[in-house]
Design a protein around this motif. Structure first.
Motif, PDB file in Angstrom:
ATOM      1  N   ARG A   1     -19.429 -18.873  25.042  1.00  0.00           N
ATOM      2  CA  ARG A   1     -18.767 -17.597  25.347  1.00  0.00           C
ATOM      3  C   ARG A   1     -17.618 -17.348  24.380  1.00  0.00           C
ATOM      4  O   ARG A   1     -17.429 -16.228  23.875  1.00  0.00           O
ATOM      5  CB  ARG A   1     -18.248 -17.624  26.786  1.00  0.00           C
ATOM      6  CG  ARG A   1     -17.613 -16.305  27.247  1.00  0.00           C
ATOM      7  CD  ARG A   1     -18.673 -15.260  27.490  1.00  0.00           C
ATOM      8  NE  ARG A   1     -18.081 -14.017  27.955  1.00  0.00           N
ATOM      9  CZ  ARG A   1     -17.897 -12.945  27.202  1.00  0.00           C
ATOM     10  NH1 ARG A   1     -18.248 -12.969  25.922  1.00  0.00           N
ATOM     11  NH2 ARG A   1     -17.379 -11.848  27.709  1.00  0.00           N
TER      12      ARG A   1
ATOM     13  N   GLY B   1     -18.677 -16.532  20.894  1.00  0.00           N
ATOM     14  CA  GLY B   1     -19.150 -15.157  20.788  1.00  0.00           C
ATOM     15  C   GLY B   1     -18.081 -14.179  20.346  1.00  0.00           C
ATOM     16  O   GLY B   1     -18.402 -13.101  19.835  1.00  0.00           O
TER      17      GLY B   1
ATOM     18  N   ASP C   1     -17.739  -5.684  28.212  1.00  0.00           N
ATOM     19  CA  ASP C   1     -18.955  -6.426  27.857  1.00  0.00           C
ATOM     20  C   ASP C   1     -20.027  -5.431  27.417  1.00  0.00           C
ATOM     21  O   ASP C   1     -20.497  -4.615  28.222  1.00  0.00           O
ATOM     22  CB  ASP C   1     -19.430  -7.230  29.073  1.00  0.00           C
ATOM     23  CG  ASP C   1     -20.474  -8.273  28.713  1.00  0.00           C
ATOM     24  OD1 ASP C   1     -21.117  -8.142  27.661  1.00  0.00           O
ATOM     25  OD2 ASP C   1     -20.660  -9.226  29.509  1.00  0.00           O
ATOM     26  N   ASP C   2     -20.393  -5.485  26.154  1.00  0.00           N
ATOM     27  CA  ASP C   2     -21.371  -4.543  25.601  1.00  0.00           C
ATOM     28  C   ASP C   2     -22.788  -5.105  25.545  1.00  0.00           C
ATOM     29  O   ASP C   2     -23.694  -4.460  25.017  1.00  0.00           O
ATOM     30  CB  ASP C   2     -20.943  -4.133  24.184  1.00  0.00           C
ATOM     31  CG  ASP C   2     -19.621  -3.375  24.174  1.00  0.00           C
ATOM     32  OD1 ASP C   2     -19.397  -2.585  25.107  1.00  0.00           O
ATOM     33  OD2 ASP C   2     -18.819  -3.596  23.249  1.00  0.00           O
ATOM     34  N   ARG C   3     -22.980  -6.307  26.086  1.00  0.00           N
ATOM     35  CA  ARG C   3     -24.308  -6.903  26.021  1.00  0.00           C
ATOM     36  C   ARG C   3     -25.313  -6.093  26.838  1.00  0.00           C
ATOM     37  O   ARG C   3     -25.040  -5.707  27.968  1.00  0.00           O
ATOM     38  CB  ARG C   3     -24.282  -8.338  26.551  1.00  0.00           C
ATOM     39  CG  ARG C   3     -23.485  -9.316  25.720  1.00  0.00           C
ATOM     40  CD  ARG C   3     -23.449 -10.679  26.412  1.00  0.00           C
ATOM     41  NE  ARG C   3     -22.745 -10.596  27.700  1.00  0.00           N
ATOM     42  CZ  ARG C   3     -22.785 -11.539  28.638  1.00  0.00           C
ATOM     43  NH1 ARG C   3     -23.515 -12.631  28.446  1.00  0.00           N
ATOM     44  NH2 ARG C   3     -22.102 -11.389  29.767  1.00  0.00           N
ATOM     45  N   PRO C   4     -26.500  -5.833  26.277  1.00  0.00           N
ATOM     46  CA  PRO C   4     -27.515  -5.103  27.048  1.00  0.00           C
ATOM     47  C   PRO C   4     -28.109  -5.988  28.135  1.00  0.00           C
ATOM     48  O   PRO C   4     -28.110  -7.218  28.028  1.00  0.00           O
ATOM     49  CB  PRO C   4     -28.566  -4.757  25.989  1.00  0.00           C
ATOM     50  CG  PRO C   4     -28.437  -5.852  24.964  1.00  0.00           C
ATOM     51  CD  PRO C   4     -26.969  -6.181  24.911  1.00  0.00           C
TER      52      PRO C   4
ATOM     53  N   ASN D   1     -24.695  -9.563  32.003  1.00  0.00           N
ATOM     54  CA  ASN D   1     -23.542  -8.684  31.913  1.00  0.00           C
ATOM     55  C   ASN D   1     -23.288  -8.049  33.282  1.00  0.00           C
ATOM     56  O   ASN D   1     -23.915  -7.060  33.651  1.00  0.00           O
ATOM     57  CB  ASN D   1     -23.798  -7.608  30.852  1.00  0.00           C
ATOM     58  CG  ASN D   1     -22.638  -6.644  30.695  1.00  0.00           C
ATOM     59  OD1 ASN D   1     -21.712  -6.599  31.496  1.00  0.00           O
ATOM     60  ND2 ASN D   1     -22.694  -5.833  29.650  1.00  0.00           N
TER      61      ASN D   1
END
Length: 373
Positions: A44, A47, A188-191, A262
């Motif tokens: 994490r 990232g 958090d922009d993770r799809p 997410n």
């Protein structure tokens, strides 16, 4: 400027640091993190481009996490002459005449003592008995004197409270100058995974159930109870695997299991969130406007369950072990239109700038200290 962020604990103790890391780096600071050697934590932090290593030559240290670990980190900062700040992600460790302290396992408070100030004095004595000797032994090994009061040493004169003022309002006390920054949240922009997206699109919003980093004693039963209770409401179920390794109980297509995901994106698309009441999960669900059922397992989690109930944004389950009947009753309360409307209204009051506020405050504090030296 160089800043070291130190913590020890579960995901809820590490995740807020990610938000602070990003904001500090945006302001030009060099940041390192000292955290438990957990693969998920390291991934994490990697990232956002931060190595998880101890560091020397820093201008400031931010100490969070379990009290003995924070005491050790602060002692190192003291030895090196580094400016330090103590931060907590829930206010229950901060002495206040307005409420009782949490009792440590196996060290219950006397049942006839009801004065909160007396209870906080007993709390300090208990912490000294648990951690004082080992802390002073290690301090002596680096040439530092013993600590008279471990709790007060860790908290310091001006602790920071990294929680949202709506969700976790701090009541002023003359004995402590608390700085409440707001919760440290990183967008958090993770799809969401494609299979999860397909499940969400295939029907009405499901009820999410997950207990994060809580290793439940009866994980299989917990999943069965939750799924049956959700189905009793005529809802689909979305099961978060978590440390309890929850799993599906059959192959009916009204249920889906998901791992690391997410939650910011997910919680805005579910009918309700059933969870353990960790500070981070509670804040994320509140910010998303999702009605909640909190099944508290330990530590500060009953407090967060109470806050959810007090705000009218969900239900607090009575005790850590739900039955189909008890969880169904809690879900019935959480899934009313009134609770949904209240959850949506409160969501709009949750601050999103806590990490930015903390980063600016920290760097300003370092600069002022440098100017005086």
């Amino acid at each position: 400027m160089r800043v070291l962020l130190s913590t020890y604990g579960s995901r809820g103790d590490v995740e807020p640091l990610v938000g602070l890391v990003v904001r500090l780096r945006e302001l030009g600071a060099e940041v390192r993190v000292c955290a438990p050697p957990d693969e998920d934590f390291a991934e994490r932090l990697a990232g956002v481009g931060v190595p998880m290593v101890p560091a020397e030559g820093c201008d400031a240290l931010v100490a969070t996490g379990a009290m003995p670990a924070a005491a050790g980190a602060l002692s190192v900062a003291e030895k090196l002459g580094i400016r330090s700040v103590s931060v907590t992600f829930q206010q229950l460790t901060l002495p206040s005449p307005h409420r009782r302290p949490l009792a440590y396992p196996g060290r219950a408070f006397p049942p006839d003592v009801t004065d909160n100030r007396v209870l906080w004095d007993l709390d300090a004595q208990s912490i000294d008995a648990l951690f004082g000797e080992v802390l002073d032994t290690n301090r002596a090994s680096i040439g530092l004197p013993p600590v008279d009061n471990v709790r007060d040493y860790v908290i310091g004169d001006r602790p920071w409270l990294a929680t949202d003022p709506t969700l976790d309002p701090w009541q002023e006390t003359p004995d402590l100058d608390v700085v409440q920054t707001g919760a440290w949240i990183l967008t958090d922009d993770r799809p969401l995974p494609a299979e999860l997206e397909a499940f969400l699109d295939a029907g009405t919003p499901p009820v999410f159930v997950g207990f994060g980093s809580m290793p439940l004693h009866a994980a299989t039963d917990a999943a069965e109870v939750a799924i049956e209770a959700i189905r009793a409401q005529g809802r689909r179920a979305l099961v978060g695997r978590g440390w309890a390794d929850l799993a599906l109980i059959d192959d009916v297509d009204d249920c889906f299991v998901v791992g690391e995901v997410n939650q910011q994106a997910l919680f805005g698309r579910v009918a309700a969130v059933v969870h353990h009441g960790g500070a981070g999960t509670t804040t994320t669900a509140t910010r998303a406007g999702a009605p909640q059922v909190v099944v508290p397992q330990a530590a500060d989690q009953p407090y967060w369950a109470g806050r959810v109930a007090d705000l009218g944004i969900g239900a607090a389950h009575d005790g850590p072990v739900p039955t189909v009947e008890s969880l169904s009753a809690a879900l019935t309360a959480a899934l009313t239109p009134e609770t949904g409307a209240r959850a949506a209204a409160v969501a709009g009051t949750i601050r999103t700038d806590g990490a930015a506020v903390a980063a600016t405050l920290l760097l300003d504090t370092i600069a002022r200290t440098a100017d005086r030296s």
